[in-house]
Design an enzyme around this catalytic site. Structure first.
Site, PDB file in Angstrom:
ATOM      1  N   CYS A 136      -3.525  10.113   1.145  1.00  0.00           N
ATOM      2  CA  CYS A 136      -2.751   8.946   0.698  1.00  0.00           C
ATOM      3  C   CYS A 136      -1.392   9.357   0.160  1.00  0.00           C
ATOM      4  CB  CYS A 136      -3.545   8.171  -0.353  1.00  0.00           C
ATOM      5  SG  CYS A 136      -5.026   7.361   0.285  1.00  0.00           S
ATOM      6  N   LYS A 181       0.832  -1.206   0.000  1.00  0.00           N
ATOM      7  CA  LYS A 181       0.000   0.000   0.000  1.00  0.00           C
ATOM      8  C   LYS A 181       0.864   1.252   0.000  1.00  0.00           C
ATOM      9  CE  LYS A 181      -3.550   2.741   0.701  1.00  0.00           C
ATOM     10  NZ  LYS A 181      -4.526   3.056  -0.354  1.00  0.00           N
TER      11      LYS A 181
END
Length: 432
Positions: A269, A215
């Site tokens: 993010c 991720k």
């Protein structure tokens, strides 16, 4: 094969990822409890409404709440599957803050029973799932915890991050592939059985640590590539070149695909996750760190260029187009657009007008500045300087004749037909 009996699910954190996830799971027929720490969020969802902007989410939430498959609460309740989707911000010196994850795990621990599955979806530093596992073991010594017992464990613990794009979250939650990292392979298989109920993309098993790193790598890859485009834009400004033309021509090479520059990088993010890698391996991640510095520095570069332009035209009104970190959403987290507009407002006061169709009021960062929230038509009628900070579709639709005579600083390249500013600046100087 999936069990015919649908598990009860508890989703902790009802933000930009947690609420869509809870709603999609509820649509699959599972009974879902969404847990949040804010009364307003809980009350809003229980009334069948939403507190965030996301395409088609309002209708989905209204439907699953009406059918009784989704409800919200301030308290965790016993369930078969627990999904943690709480924020993981960074604190001082860009140090990751996993306190929300650990608090959520603490609340889950009291409700766990034999046979339950706990899945962490929050973007986290490598090793967070194991720390969560260790916390559960400490709080619940009566349970056999995976990785810490030689017997068959009583519960399963896994890590499975989302891969979604704001504006397409509902679609991508279902269609995108998932990396499912188990504390043990048995844990990963248990998690796969759950995700098969609502995910059509491929489900690939791995270890929890590898899934956590995956991720972070995905978003760091994006950050590094955006940094190249942003650095090109700074170089082009220095050399008096049109960066959009340079990139357009370079991308005609069959193996070149340069991304588009902007005023920086925002969101929870891409602007955050690289720091998790840097914190874990500071000596081994110089490229990732430099990319972060380039993208953060681009915000300062835009602010400096905008200020130089404004200072040439004292007294005229300035319209900042957009506060969101990307197009067509209401998400202002880590937004470079918001940072730039707020600093301009603090510097130039009431001369600054904000155009943000996804906001009903200005964020707290503008308090006391005198800046006003206005619509596009007001901006076109009253503002002589236009600074594009977010590429909302409705901004792109403004035709050239409505921009005629305006001084434009387009940080997103949404108006390639905009004439050179020099004539417009000269006219405004003469008029003043």
């Amino acid at each position: 094969m999936l069990s015919e009996e649908k598990p009860s699910v508890c989703v902790l954190g009802l933000g930009y990822i947690g609420l869509p996830t809870a709603a999609v799971i509820a649509r699959s027929g599972c009974s879902v409890l969404g847990v949040d720490v804010t009364d307003h969020v809980v009350d809003t969802i229980n009334s069948g409404k939403i507190h965030i902007e996301e395409v088609d989410l309002d209708g989905l939430v209204q439907g699953v709440v009406a059918r009784g498959t989704l409800r919200a609460s301030l308290q965790v309740e016993p369930s078969d599957v627990f999904v943690i989707a709480v924020p993981t911000p960074f604190g001082d010196n860009n140090i990751p803050d996993t306190s929300y994850v650990m608090e959520a795990a603490t609340n889950v621990a009291a409700a766990l029973k034999v046979g339950d599955t706990l899945i962490l979806e929050s973007t986290s530093p490598v090793g967070t799932t194991e720390k969560m596992r260790d916390l559960i073991a400490k709080l619940r010594p009566d349970l056999k915890v995976p990785g810490l017992t030689n017997d068959i464990p009583d519960i399963a613990i896994a890590y499975c991050p989302e891969r979604v794009l704001p504006g397409k979250i509902l679609e991508e939650l279902i269609q995108n592939d998932r990396s499912i990292g188990g504390i043990t392979p048995r844990c990963a298989r248990k998690a796969i059985g759950f995700y098969h109920r609502f995910v059509r993309g491929d489900l690939i098993t791995t270890s929890a640590r590898a899934a956590e790193m995956t991720k972070l790598v995905e978003n760091s890859y994006r950050d590094v590539n955006i940094a190249f485009a942003n650095e090109l834009s700074i170089i082009s400004d220095h050399m008096d070149l049109d960066v959009w033309e340079v990139i357009r021509l370079a991308n005609r090479h069959p193996r070149v695909n340069i991304l588009q520059p902007g005023p920086g990088v925002g969101g929870h993010c891409i602007a955050v996750d690289p720091w998790f890698i840097i914190h874990s391996a500071p000596e081994q991640s110089p490229l990732i760190r430099i990319a972060r510095e380039v993208n953060d520095g681009k915000t300062g570069h835009v602010l400096e260029r905008a200020s130089l332009l404004i200072d040439e035209l004292p007294g005229v009104s300035i319209a900042c187009f957009g506060l969101a970190f990307k197009a067509n959403i209401d998400d202002f987290r880590e937004s470079p657009a918001l940072k730039i507009a707020a600093k301009l407002a603090r510097r130039y006061g009431g001369r600054v007008k904000i155009v943000e169709p996804y906001a009903s009021e200005l964020p707290a960062a503008f308090e006391g500045t005198g800046a006003q929230l206005i619509d596009i038509d007001q901006a076109l009628e009253t503002c002589q300087i236009m600074i594009t900070l977010t590429d909302h579709d409705m901004f792109k639709s403004i035709p050239l004749d409505e921009r005629a005579g305006k001084v434009v600083y387009d940080t997103r390249g949404i108006w390639p037909d905009q004439p050179d500013n020099r004539k417009a600046v000269s006219k405004l100087r003469l008029a003043s």
